[in-house]
Write an enzyme that holds these catalytic residues in place. Structure first.
Site, PDB file in Angstrom:
ATOM      1  N   GLY A  47     -40.816   3.849  39.545  1.00  0.00           N
ATOM      2  CA  GLY A  47     -41.012   2.814  39.224  1.00  0.00           C
ATOM      3  C   GLY A  47     -42.144   1.890  40.595  1.00  0.00           C
ATOM      4  O   GLY A  47     -41.886   0.580  40.395  1.00  0.00           O
ATOM      5  N   ASP A  48     -41.980   2.418  41.528  1.00  0.00           N
ATOM      6  CA  ASP A  48     -42.408   1.769  42.420  1.00  0.00           C
ATOM      7  C   ASP A  48     -44.310   2.075  42.332  1.00  0.00           C
ATOM      8  O   ASP A  48     -45.126   3.099  41.867  1.00  0.00           O
ATOM      9  CB  ASP A  48     -42.664   2.703  43.942  1.00  0.00           C
TER      10      ASP A  48
END
Length: 210
Positions: free
Chosen positions: A155-156
């Site tokens: 999700g970064d």
């Protein structure tokens, strides 16, 4: 279940990087650009997790500035957080929401020593039960404070953008697709993350993570 490989030294990171470069030519190209990757090990416990909360949704520079103010005010321990007024915490730069998150973490009384021997999935599950700690924060903690070699943070946004550039993708990979993509980098997914962050810094001249 076991906790798997623990990254304890620069040699561990180098071993993982060499393995990734041998498996994926684009990683070899990235490594040639970035050079040796940083260890990025941090201590575990309350303080680094609070620091991770501070880092959420702000720039690396802003997060560092806020954290330095909290350290100067000696507001980095659970008791200090619980005793401090909202005004004192906000004076350090915390938003109202992050004040709530900091207090929730202080009140959670997590057994951090117990987490050291817990499987990755259990670490993520335990931490995400605390208000304000999402999967990203839990994964970052597992990677850097616990040294887990096979944890990734799909999700970064910096990782997504780095992968888009390195793998010549039309767009940033979505979180679910990125998680599936990273499965091929096991058992060194945390080193793949380090490499992608380092490559992001090279490609964008910006820090990917604090």
């Amino acid at each position: 279940m076991t906790v798997g490989r623990i990254i304890e030294s620069d040699a561990c990171v180098a071993e993982g990087a060499a393995w990734l470069a041998a498996q994926e030519p684009r990683f070899a190209e990235a490594l040639a650009v970035t050079g040796s990757l940083p260890l990025r090990r941090k201590k575990d416990g309350f303080e680094p997790l609070l620091s991770a909360i501070v880092s959420q949704q702000v720039s690396v520079a802003a997060a560092e500035a806020i954290w330095q103010q909290m350290r100067a005010a000696r507001l980095t321990g659970p008791r200090k957080i619980m005793w401090a007024s909202d005004d004192a915490l906000r004076a350090c730069g915390l938003s109202r929401q992050k004040v709530r998150y900091a207090r929730a973490l202080a009140e959670a009384r997590i057994d951090f020593k117990e987490l050291r021997g817990a499987p990755n999935a259990e670490v993520i599950e335990t931490l995400t039960q605390v208000s304000g700690i999402g999967v990203w924060t839990a994964e970052i903690y597992a990677m850097f404070s616990l040294g887990r070699a096979d944890v990734f943070a799909p999700g970064d946004l910096a990782l997504q953008e780095s992968a888009r550039v390195l793998f010549a993708l039309d767009e940033r990979p979505k979180e679910r697709a990125f998680r599936e993509m990273a499965e091929g980098w096991a058992p060194w997914r945390a080193v793949a993350a380090r490499l992608l962050w380092a490559y992001y810094h090279h490609a964008k001249d910006r820090e990917g993570i604090r």
